[in-house]
Scaffold this motif. Structure first.
Motif, PDB file in Angstrom:
ATOM      1  N   VAL A  68       0.791  -1.107  -0.064  1.00 44.53           N
ATOM      2  CA  VAL A  68      -0.073  -0.093  -0.089  1.00 44.53           C
ATOM      3  C   VAL A  68       0.957   1.309  -0.105  1.00 44.53           C
ATOM      4  N   GLY A  69       1.127   2.056  -1.164  1.00 52.12           N
ATOM      5  CA  GLY A  69       1.655   3.193  -1.256  1.00 52.12           C
ATOM      6  C   GLY A  69       3.152   2.901  -1.422  1.00 52.12           C
ATOM      7  N   GLY A  70       3.478   1.749  -1.859  1.00 51.02           N
ATOM      8  CA  GLY A  70       5.001   1.489  -2.275  1.00 51.02           C
ATOM      9  C   GLY A  70       5.507   2.274  -3.424  1.00 51.02           C
ATOM     10  N   HIS A  71       6.747   2.363  -3.500  1.00 50.08           N
ATOM     11  CA  HIS A  71       7.495   3.232  -4.472  1.00 50.08           C
ATOM     12  C   HIS A  71       7.789   2.367  -5.612  1.00 50.08           C
ATOM     13  N   LEU A  72       7.475   2.883  -6.896  1.00 50.12           N
ATOM     14  CA  LEU A  72       7.627   2.414  -8.195  1.00 50.12           C
ATOM     15  C   LEU A  72       9.000   2.121  -8.639  1.00 50.12           C
ATOM     16  N   ASP A  73       9.827   2.873  -8.067  1.00 54.71           N
ATOM     17  CA  ASP A  73      11.390   2.438  -8.539  1.00 54.71           C
ATOM     18  C   ASP A  73      11.978   1.225  -7.625  1.00 54.71           C
ATOM     19  N   ASN A  74      11.175   0.551  -6.986  1.00 57.66           N
ATOM     20  CA  ASN A  74      11.328  -0.835  -6.374  1.00 57.66           C
ATOM     21  C   ASN A  74      11.128  -1.864  -7.393  1.00 57.66           C
ATOM     22  N   VAL A  75      10.366  -1.560  -8.366  1.00 57.19           N
ATOM     23  CA  VAL A  75       9.618  -2.432  -9.502  1.00 57.19           C
ATOM     24  C   VAL A  75      10.981  -2.501 -10.680  1.00 57.19           C
ATOM     25  N   LEU A  76      11.634  -3.457 -10.521  1.00 55.36           N
ATOM     26  CA  LEU A  76      12.925  -3.558 -11.388  1.00 55.36           C
ATOM     27  C   LEU A  76      12.649  -3.902 -12.788  1.00 55.36           C
ATOM     28  N   ASP A  77      11.596  -4.540 -13.069  1.00 48.57           N
ATOM     29  CA  ASP A  77      11.112  -4.881 -14.583  1.00 48.57           C
ATOM     30  C   ASP A  77      10.529  -3.471 -15.105  1.00 48.57           C
ATOM     31  N   LEU A  78      11.361  -2.938 -16.054  1.00 49.74           N
ATOM     32  CA  LEU A  78      11.088  -1.508 -16.445  1.00 49.74           C
ATOM     33  C   LEU A  78       9.901  -1.474 -17.503  1.00 49.74           C
ATOM     34  N   GLU A  79       9.538  -2.620 -18.111  1.00 42.28           N
ATOM     35  CA  GLU A  79       8.206  -2.519 -18.779  1.00 42.28           C
ATOM     36  C   GLU A  79       7.083  -2.607 -17.873  1.00 42.28           C
ATOM     37  N   LYS A  80       7.130  -3.236 -16.793  1.00 41.29           N
ATOM     38  CA  LYS A  80       6.070  -3.266 -15.855  1.00 41.29           C
ATOM     39  C   LYS A  80       5.911  -2.078 -15.097  1.00 41.29           C
TER      40      LYS A  80
END
Length: 494
Positions: free
Chosen positions: A46-58
């Motif tokens: 809940v409210g997590g940071h997008l830069d922690n998503v390592l898959d750049l397309e996702k």
């Protein structure tokens, strides 16, 4: 459906709205809190940071959702629309994959406002840079005692999870800080010398984990809905009020037309510097200063070339002071999508010189009730122009950028020193500014309570009343703690 009543309703789920929730819970454990967010929840956290998503397309897909959901009015801005906006037009939505662009009355090449607005659980907390530098003495609210403000900064650092040196041990960054210190540290107090940029981030074996509002909310997200609840994809159309007392809010589910009423003992409007005044305006709460004094800092961008081994990874910071009005960030970058000149063989290093702009009553947000936006609220346009002093300050900032680039190594060949349009920092502020007294020049008091109301508060960068160059997230979160503590103290003893 939520309960028909709550103790506190918070409109907006970004860092300051989340800080209100967390601080109220700390000081008023039994409070029932409802948070309202116009956009969807886009991450499991809940409210997590997008830069922690390592898959750049996702991550790219999620960044579209972060603007309010994958609705066609919020796709990338087209060339035709860009030209229409340069000619002075604007449409009902600003939420654009490539940002927010609104033309002004005068020459758009000089006065174009460019920015971005988020609408998702976590607000801009899902996308912010996580920089948490402390404001200089000159940037702070002059009518809040220094010891109180300093204590609030400490609380805000705890809420955001600030790490003063998140990439400790970066020998190249340390060596650069020493060189920059030789040039800039003379005459500075120990707390304003060149240093690592503080970030709301946690180091780990795979790099930094960036903090969103998941960190600010902490254990609140695990509470039962009876005590804490986030209503995602729910739009607040109006704060309902009678005789200086907010009685609740009118809400509507995204994509629906029928509104429902949520009764509340206290209302906190914590959207952003554009949408907080928009909601107050739509609610018939229109103090003279509402939307006025729109202020932001210019960003002077400079690319430098560094020759070092190992390459630098940490971000360095030259803080603003009373005598040095610029906040300078220096960070490693990549040029994978930009063609370099053959003689550019070193490490590319990006730089932003944040340059303050004068506060002007006529720089403002304007609302049009005849053109509803995607929320069904009066659409927004921006009236803004620089002062002559702003223009002179920009030239000084450009000289600072070149000076710093030469200390790093050299200005990168083939890259110009450029000034980004105002608004590009996403740090616009002042539109619901606080004041020392209710004299028509401000919207709220030092605790962010709207003048003339006993239980209506505003939050976000919009409450900042001063000229700044420093990233304001820590600043506005600190200010939020005053209002939250006042709410808890008043309501617990009521």
């Amino acid at each position: 459906m939520p309960s028909p009543s709550t103790d506190v309703v918070i409109i907006g789920s970004g860092p300051t709205g989340s800080a209100y929730a967390r601080m109220i819970r700390r000081d008023w454990p039994e409070a029932r809190i409802v948070m309202v967010e116009a956009g969807p929840q886009i991450l499991p956290e809940v409210g997590g940071h997008l830069d922690n998503v390592l898959d750049l397309e996702k991550r790219a897909e999620l960044e579209i959702l972060a603007q309010g959901g994958d609705r066609s009015p919020r796709l990338s801005i087209s060339k035709e629309e860009w030209e229409a906006r340069r000619a002075g037009g604007f449409d009902a939505s600003f939420l654009r994959r490539s940002g927010l662009y609104i033309a002004n009355e005068s020459d758009p090449s000089e006065n174009l406002f460019a920015g971005f607005s988020a609408a998702n659980v976590g607000g801009m907390g899902t996308k912010w840079s996580t920089g948490t530098p402390t404001p200089s003495e000159a940037e702070r609210v002059p009518f809040i005692p220094a010891d109180e403000f300093e204590a609030a900064i400490g609380i805000a650092e705890g809420l955001l999870g600030t790490n003063k040196d998140p990439r400790a041990g970066d020998t190249t960054a340390i060596a650069l800080r020493e060189k920059l210190g030789e040039a800039f540290n003379a005459g500075r107090s120990p707390d304003r010398t060149v240093r690592a940029m503080p970030l709301a981030a946690t180091p780990g074996p795979e790099g930094l984990r960036y903090h969103g509002t998941d960190v600010v909310l902490g254990p609140l997200v695990n509470e039962p809905a009876e005590t804490f609840q986030i209503l995602a994809e729910t739009i607040c159309r109006r704060v309902v009020h009678e005789d200086g007392h907010a009685v609740g809010v009118d809400l509507v589910r995204a994509g629906e037309t029928e509104t429902f009423f949520l009764s509340a003992g206290t209302v906190v409007v914590a959207c952003d510097s554009l949408h907080t005044p928009q909601l107050l305006f739509a609610s018939g709460i229109r103090p003279e200063a509402l939307g006025r004094n729109l202020n932001d800092h210019f960003i002077i961008s400079q690319m430098a070339e560094m020759r070092s081994d190992p390459p630098m990874r940490a971000m360095n910071w030259i803080p603003a002071t009373n005598e040095f009005p610029f906040s300078v960030t220096i960070h490693a970058t990549t040029l994978s999508s930009i063609e370099k000149t053959p003689d550019f063989t070193g490490q590319p290093v990006g730089m932003g010189v944040f340059c303050p702009t004068d506060i002007d009553w006529d720089n403002r947000v304007v609302f049009d009730e005849t053109k509803p936006d995607w929320r069904g609220l009066p659409s927004i346009s921006i009236k803004w122009k620089p002062s002559e002093a702003d223009k002179a300050r920009v030239e000084e900032a450009k000289a600072v950028a070149i000076r710093v680039a030469n200390i790093i190594g050299r200005p990168a060949p083939g890259f110009a020193t450029i000034m980004q349009p105002v608004g590009s920092s996403l740090h616009y502020q002042g539109t619901v500014r606080m004041g020392e007294k209710d004299d028509g020049t401000s919207v709220c008091d030092r605790n962010s309570r709207v003048w003339g109301f006993d239980n209506l508060y505003v939050a976000g960068n919009g409450v900042i009343p001063t000229v700044t160059a420093t990233n304001p997230t820590l600043y506005s979160t600190a200010l939020a703690t005053f209002g939250a503590r006042q709410i808890a103290a008043a309501r617990r003893t009521a």
